[in-house]
Write a protein that holds these residues in place. Sequence first.
Motif, mmCIF file in Angstrom:
data_model
loop_
_atom_site.group_PDB
_atom_site.id
_atom_site.type_symbol
_atom_site.label_atom_id
_atom_site.label_comp_id
_atom_site.label_asym_id
_atom_site.label_seq_id
_atom_site.Cartn_x
_atom_site.Cartn_y
_atom_site.Cartn_z
ATOM 1 N N ASP A 41 43.594 4.096 -7.407
ATOM 2 C CA ASP A 41 43.752 2.686 -7.063
ATOM 3 C C ASP A 41 42.790 2.286 -5.945
ATOM 4 O OD1 ASP A 41 44.989 3.959 -4.944
ATOM 5 O OD2 ASP A 41 46.882 2.880 -5.111
ATOM 6 N N CYS A 42 42.037 3.270 -5.427
ATOM 7 C CA CYS A 42 40.967 2.979 -4.471
ATOM 8 C C CYS A 42 40.092 4.212 -4.329
ATOM 9 C CB CYS A 42 41.524 2.561 -3.099
ATOM 10 S SG CYS A 42 41.994 3.945 -2.030
ATOM 11 N N TRP A 43 38.881 3.992 -3.797
ATOM 12 C CA TRP A 43 38.050 5.152 -3.487
ATOM 13 C C TRP A 43 37.321 4.938 -2.176
ATOM 14 C CZ3 TRP A 43 32.461 5.758 -4.970
ATOM 15 C CH2 TRP A 43 31.886 4.577 -5.485
ATOM 16 N N LEU A 44 36.941 6.063 -1.556
ATOM 17 C CA LEU A 44 36.279 6.062 -0.267
ATOM 18 C C LEU A 44 34.864 6.600 -0.427
ATOM 19 C CD1 LEU A 44 39.457 6.591 0.186
ATOM 20 C CD2 LEU A 44 38.805 7.392 2.439
ATOM 21 N N THR A 45 33.966 6.140 0.440
ATOM 22 C CA THR A 45 32.598 6.651 0.442
ATOM 23 C C THR A 45 32.177 6.982 1.876
ATOM 24 O OG1 THR A 45 31.173 4.730 0.932
ATOM 25 C CG2 THR A 45 32.196 4.799 -1.253
ATOM 26 N N GLY A 46 31.061 7.675 2.004
ATOM 27 C CA GLY A 46 30.500 7.989 3.314
ATOM 28 C C GLY A 46 29.320 7.101 3.663
ATOM 29 N N GLN A 47 29.216 5.956 3.031
ATOM 30 C CA GLN A 47 28.092 5.054 3.284
ATOM 31 C C GLN A 47 28.133 4.488 4.707
ATOM 32 O OE1 GLN A 47 26.792 2.548 -0.423
ATOM 33 N NE2 GLN A 47 28.992 2.381 -0.244
ATOM 34 N N ASP A 99 40.265 -1.073 -4.998
ATOM 35 C CA ASP A 99 39.720 -1.214 -3.657
ATOM 36 C C ASP A 99 38.701 -0.112 -3.369
ATOM 37 O OD1 ASP A 99 41.307 -3.456 -2.484
ATOM 38 O OD2 ASP A 99 42.986 -2.122 -2.936
ATOM 39 N N LYS A 100 37.824 -0.403 -2.436
ATOM 40 C CA LYS A 100 36.807 0.563 -2.026
ATOM 41 C C LYS A 100 36.671 0.501 -0.505
ATOM 42 C CE LYS A 100 31.916 1.707 -2.889
ATOM 43 N NZ LYS A 100 30.689 1.245 -3.590
ATOM 44 N N TYR A 101 36.616 1.672 0.122
ATOM 45 C CA TYR A 101 36.551 1.740 1.580
ATOM 46 C C TYR A 101 35.340 2.561 2.031
ATOM 47 C CZ TYR A 101 41.433 0.175 1.395
ATOM 48 O OH TYR A 101 42.588 -0.530 1.151
ATOM 49 N N ASN A 102 34.735 2.104 3.106
ATOM 50 C CA ASN A 102 33.610 2.802 3.728
ATOM 51 C C ASN A 102 34.001 3.087 5.184
ATOM 52 O OD1 ASN A 102 31.814 2.202 1.344
ATOM 53 N ND2 ASN A 102 32.150 0.110 2.059
ATOM 54 N N ASN A 124 47.007 6.189 -4.781
ATOM 55 C CA ASN A 124 46.198 7.285 -5.326
ATOM 56 C C ASN A 124 44.749 7.125 -4.866
ATOM 57 O OD1 ASN A 124 45.422 9.558 -6.726
ATOM 58 N ND2 ASN A 124 45.429 8.566 -8.729
ATOM 59 N N ALA A 125 44.522 7.397 -3.586
ATOM 60 C CA ALA A 125 43.199 7.259 -2.989
ATOM 61 C C ALA A 125 42.351 8.493 -3.268
ATOM 62 C CB ALA A 125 43.325 7.045 -1.485
ATOM 63 N N LYS A 126 41.061 8.270 -3.542
ATOM 64 C CA LYS A 126 40.142 9.375 -3.789
ATOM 65 C C LYS A 126 38.850 9.165 -3.003
ATOM 66 C CE LYS A 126 41.844 10.746 -8.351
ATOM 67 N NZ LYS A 126 41.445 11.196 -9.715
ATOM 68 N N LEU A 128 38.400 6.253 13.319
ATOM 69 C CA LEU A 128 38.298 6.830 11.978
ATOM 70 C C LEU A 128 39.628 7.425 11.531
ATOM 71 C CD1 LEU A 128 36.728 7.592 9.473
ATOM 72 C CD2 LEU A 128 35.863 9.612 10.678
ATOM 73 N N PHE A 129 40.302 8.132 12.409
ATOM 74 C CA PHE A 129 41.623 8.676 12.068
ATOM 75 C C PHE A 129 42.575 7.543 11.699
ATOM 76 C CE2 PHE A 129 40.260 12.725 13.760
ATOM 77 C CZ PHE A 129 41.076 13.647 13.129
ATOM 78 N N GLN A 130 42.491 6.438 12.430
ATOM 79 C CA GLN A 130 43.353 5.284 12.148
ATOM 80 C C GLN A 130 43.016 4.668 10.797
ATOM 81 O OE1 GLN A 130 42.555 2.885 15.617
ATOM 82 N NE2 GLN A 130 44.152 3.869 16.855
ATOM 83 N N ARG A 131 41.740 4.585 10.490
ATOM 84 C CA ARG A 131 41.326 4.018 9.202
ATOM 85 C C ARG A 131 41.805 4.876 8.037
ATOM 86 N NH1 ARG A 131 35.060 2.568 10.982
ATOM 87 N NH2 ARG A 131 35.586 0.767 12.309
ATOM 88 N N ILE A 132 41.653 6.178 8.172
ATOM 89 C CA ILE A 132 42.086 7.089 7.106
ATOM 90 C C ILE A 132 43.597 6.990 6.917
ATOM 91 C CG2 ILE A 132 42.317 9.519 6.445
ATOM 92 C CD1 ILE A 132 39.492 8.367 6.078
ATOM 93 N N ALA A 133 44.333 6.934 8.019
ATOM 94 C CA ALA A 133 45.786 6.809 7.935
ATOM 95 C C ALA A 133 46.189 5.499 7.269
ATOM 96 C CB ALA A 133 46.396 6.895 9.340
ATOM 97 N N GLN A 134 45.471 4.432 7.609
ATOM 98 C CA GLN A 134 45.743 3.109 7.024
ATOM 99 C C GLN A 134 45.536 3.130 5.515
ATOM 100 O OE1 GLN A 134 43.247 -0.008 8.642
ATOM 101 N NE2 GLN A 134 43.508 -1.285 6.838
ATOM 102 N N ILE A 135 44.442 3.740 5.077
ATOM 103 C CA ILE A 135 44.145 3.825 3.642
ATOM 104 C C ILE A 135 45.226 4.624 2.916
ATOM 105 C CG2 ILE A 135 42.532 4.720 1.927
ATOM 106 C CD1 ILE A 135 40.302 4.207 4.075
ATOM 107 N N ALA A 136 45.559 5.788 3.463
ATOM 108 C CA ALA A 136 46.552 6.657 2.826
ATOM 109 C C ALA A 136 47.921 5.988 2.765
ATOM 110 C CB ALA A 136 46.649 7.977 3.587
ATOM 111 N N GLN A 137 48.225 5.171 3.762
ATOM 112 C CA GLN A 137 49.522 4.500 3.819
ATOM 113 C C GLN A 137 49.632 3.360 2.809
ATOM 114 O OE1 GLN A 137 50.437 2.908 7.699
ATOM 115 N NE2 GLN A 137 52.387 2.011 7.039
#
Length: 244
Positions: A146-152, A175-178, A42-44, A29-38
Amino acid sequence: MSFLKPDLWKIPRLDARDFAKITEKETALFQRIAQIAQHQQNAKFASSLAVEDMVITDVIAKSKAKIVVFTLETGRLNPETLELVDMVKTNYPDLDFQLYTPNSEKALAYDEQKGRYAFYESVELRRECCFIRKIEPLNRALQDADCWLTGQRREQSVTRTELPFHEQDESRGIDKYNPIFDWSELDVWAYILKYDIPYNRLYQQGYPSIGCEPCTKAVKVGEDIRAGRWWWENKDSKECGLHK
């Protein structure tokens, strides 16, 4: 807790193996979050303040990822949920945490013209209420993202069994990330309890899934964890439209 009825859902009991297993998921999960932020400018992250979202919020805060966290304050949330809003602000003072509320005129017009509890009458009226109180504020929150994250998670519902880590939000062109799409309920609670993350007190009262106060109730042991959401509807319609 002493007032919890014996037939209601309870926070899962965990043992040492559950806490040990979470280490690998946690690292990923830490790796995924870092990947998204990188990779995103403008991730939300749209947090409903559920335990899943508190896990992601904690990782964003600990990793200092450049990701905005926001919550939709629908005007119909439980007091316990509003209490958690304050706890997030206190526990994560450096987090970019924002609240979005409905257009007050549209919310009032719905209540006056349709009825404050008209959403019980049909799926269409319920979805109209969800649009005013959730989807329109979400659109505002994401208008510059430019992307958003969810807790699904896949395990949550029959409508989410094919949920991927990364997908395209075609309606918004972003983009959208789960990030915890592949986590189990036990994984989530293992992280929450391992790190003493604050969570909604309604979980202690038999609520495994929490939305607006009039649309959520406690569920019984063995029921689907989202059975208490829009409980008067068919299970196949139990989405508010945020993830359509």
